[in-house]
Design a protein around this motif. Sequence first.
Motif, PDB file in Angstrom:
ATOM      1  N   VAL A 212       0.824  -1.223   0.000  1.00  0.00           N
ATOM      2  CA  VAL A 212       0.000   0.000   0.000  1.00  0.00           C
ATOM      3  C   VAL A 212       0.848   1.259   0.000  1.00  0.00           C
ATOM      4  CG1 VAL A 212      -1.955  -1.139   1.111  1.00  0.00           C
ATOM      5  CG2 VAL A 212      -0.188  -0.068   2.535  1.00  0.00           C
ATOM      6  N   THR A 213       2.167   1.115  -0.123  1.00  0.00           N
ATOM      7  CA  THR A 213       3.015   2.302  -0.192  1.00  0.00           C
ATOM      8  C   THR A 213       2.890   2.943  -1.571  1.00  0.00           C
ATOM      9  OG1 THR A 213       4.901   0.944  -0.882  1.00  0.00           O
ATOM     10  CG2 THR A 213       4.673   1.405   1.478  1.00  0.00           C
ATOM     11  N   PRO A 214       3.045   4.259  -1.654  1.00  0.00           N
ATOM     12  CA  PRO A 214       2.904   4.933  -2.960  1.00  0.00           C
ATOM     13  C   PRO A 214       3.872   4.416  -4.020  1.00  0.00           C
ATOM     14  CG  PRO A 214       2.835   6.530  -1.174  1.00  0.00           C
ATOM     15  CD  PRO A 214       3.221   5.224  -0.556  1.00  0.00           C
ATOM     16  N   HIS A 215       5.125   4.142  -3.637  1.00  0.00           N
ATOM     17  CA  HIS A 215       6.082   3.720  -4.663  1.00  0.00           C
ATOM     18  C   HIS A 215       5.734   2.329  -5.189  1.00  0.00           C
ATOM     19  CE1 HIS A 215       7.931   2.079  -0.963  1.00  0.00           C
ATOM     20  NE2 HIS A 215       8.482   1.164  -1.731  1.00  0.00           N
ATOM     21  N   PHE A 216       5.216   1.434  -4.360  1.00  0.00           N
ATOM     22  CA  PHE A 216       4.813   0.110  -4.836  1.00  0.00           C
ATOM     23  C   PHE A 216       3.643   0.229  -5.810  1.00  0.00           C
ATOM     24  CE2 PHE A 216       2.633  -3.933  -4.807  1.00  0.00           C
ATOM     25  CZ  PHE A 216       3.637  -4.876  -4.695  1.00  0.00           C
ATOM     26  N   ILE A 217       2.674   1.049  -5.479  1.00  0.00           N
ATOM     27  CA  ILE A 217       1.508   1.235  -6.342  1.00  0.00           C
ATOM     28  C   ILE A 217       1.919   1.856  -7.679  1.00  0.00           C
ATOM     29  CG2 ILE A 217      -0.672   2.499  -6.588  1.00  0.00           C
ATOM     30  CD1 ILE A 217      -0.976   2.222  -3.511  1.00  0.00           C
ATOM     31  N   LEU A 218       2.796   2.845  -7.639  1.00  0.00           N
ATOM     32  CA  LEU A 218       3.226   3.505  -8.875  1.00  0.00           C
ATOM     33  C   LEU A 218       4.042   2.572  -9.759  1.00  0.00           C
ATOM     34  CD1 LEU A 218       4.151   7.001  -7.387  1.00  0.00           C
ATOM     35  CD2 LEU A 218       2.221   6.482  -8.894  1.00  0.00           C
ATOM     36  N   PHE A 219       4.918   1.762  -9.160  1.00  0.00           N
ATOM     37  CA  PHE A 219       5.666   0.781  -9.948  1.00  0.00           C
ATOM     38  C   PHE A 219       4.722  -0.255 -10.571  1.00  0.00           C
ATOM     39  CE2 PHE A 219       9.653   1.887  -7.539  1.00  0.00           C
ATOM     40  CZ  PHE A 219      10.405   2.218  -8.654  1.00  0.00           C
ATOM     41  N   THR A 220       3.691  -0.630  -9.844  1.00  0.00           N
ATOM     42  CA  THR A 220       2.713  -1.577 -10.389  1.00  0.00           C
ATOM     43  C   THR A 220       1.983  -0.976 -11.588  1.00  0.00           C
ATOM     44  OG1 THR A 220       2.401  -2.565  -8.192  1.00  0.00           O
ATOM     45  CG2 THR A 220       0.705  -3.001  -9.842  1.00  0.00           C
ATOM     46  N   LEU A 221       1.637   0.299 -11.487  1.00  0.00           N
ATOM     47  CA  LEU A 221       0.967   0.977 -12.614  1.00  0.00           C
ATOM     48  C   LEU A 221       1.886   1.028 -13.839  1.00  0.00           C
ATOM     49  CD1 LEU A 221      -0.842   3.940 -10.800  1.00  0.00           C
ATOM     50  CD2 LEU A 221      -1.901   1.928 -11.870  1.00  0.00           C
ATOM     51  N   ILE A 222       3.169   1.236 -13.620  1.00  0.00           N
ATOM     52  CA  ILE A 222       4.108   1.238 -14.749  1.00  0.00           C
ATOM     53  C   ILE A 222       4.090  -0.117 -15.445  1.00  0.00           C
ATOM     54  CG2 ILE A 222       6.568   1.260 -15.340  1.00  0.00           C
ATOM     55  CD1 ILE A 222       6.934   3.539 -13.368  1.00  0.00           C
TER      56      ILE A 222
END
Length: 414
Positions: A212-222
């Motif tokens: 649920v961290t922002p960087h994990f979510i953003l990497f997943t979106l990439i």
Amino acid sequence: MHTSNPASAKWLAIVLVSALYSLAFSQIGVLTTLFPLLKEDFELSNQQLGTFSSIYLLARATFGTIWGFSADKFGQKRILLVTFLASSSAMVTAGLSQNYSQLITLYAVSVLFAVAAEPLTFTLSSTLFDPKDRGKAFGAVRALRGLAGGVLVAAIGWFGGLSDGWRFALLSFGALEAILAISLAIRLGSIEQHIKLESAPFKWGEFGRLAVTPHFILFTLIHIFATGMLIPVFLPTFLVEERGHSIQSAAVLIGVMKIFMIAGSLAGGFLGDRMEERWPMAGRLYLMIAYSIAFSLFTAMQFFPIWSNIYADWAVAIASSAIFPVGFAGCILPMLANVIAPQLRSASFAIMSSLCQGLSLAGFSTLIGTLSDHYDLGTMLFGSITIPYLLNILICLALLRFYVAEMRDPSHNY
């Protein structure tokens, strides 16, 4: 922390894991390429061809994720041996099938275990090398996978010229898979004398907090928007139907593109390492932003050209194929290893790549195939490839805040 270890031992492990990954990835091509032989032996229809094609995508999304979590929980080497010895056994047995039901069941079992290759490859590549060299490691994996894939495609074609060629192909690929898995496990055992491959125990709560961290979510979106892998699937049809190429010309261009992808993988890995050396906190992210801009530009030129010229098509296609591997080889995969603890890495790679990217590619592929009956294929490829990479530019800009903050945390120096 990593201790000294002969470079040759680590690079041999990279060669073995790349070959194993390529072999697992090529398993779907064995029966789809040799399907005419199966049709003759088992009196099949093209409907069964679609079944073979869908097995890998579904297995990658589901069991690829399971094996990723299992590798973190029970150890990479243990899961490597379990999955690939099971996969090779099922593949060899499938080569002895007497009817279609036996074949499809055993082949499905083989693929369900083989999809462990993806998260295991990414995790081992990041574990074996220090952060300053991970770009070269990931770049080498992609390049070696491309080379091995070409050899395997040629081998499959050769088996097609034999009576019962599909049986010999399954038997040979299964035996080779077992040999590679055992060889890699032995090599990892010797490397463990210098590098601690197994990390702290996997904990669900720890992974839940990471997810649920922002960087994990953003990497997943990439990962979700990294749709460039669909280009080789649809480009031949696009070139023939909308650009006036012959089938032979389109096939040759795809082959040349694959060669440039290999070169791009090596160059991207090297460049990513140099960028991190120059800007330790955000160098790879700067490169990822530049990469996303360049790839968006060249794919837009591919699908919405201002020309009608075969040579221009070739130039743009070659340029985009050389750029395409840079993002993941030199940027995304090493960046993930920088901010994700080793005991959570296989699970994270599995969630992002096997599950989310696998489902995304299946969805975009279905969308392109369905809507291209109503809209021209170039428009659909622009919307499904160029637009997602434009969105990745925005995601990378958001990561400038969250990724750099994670890199500044000394506890995340992996």
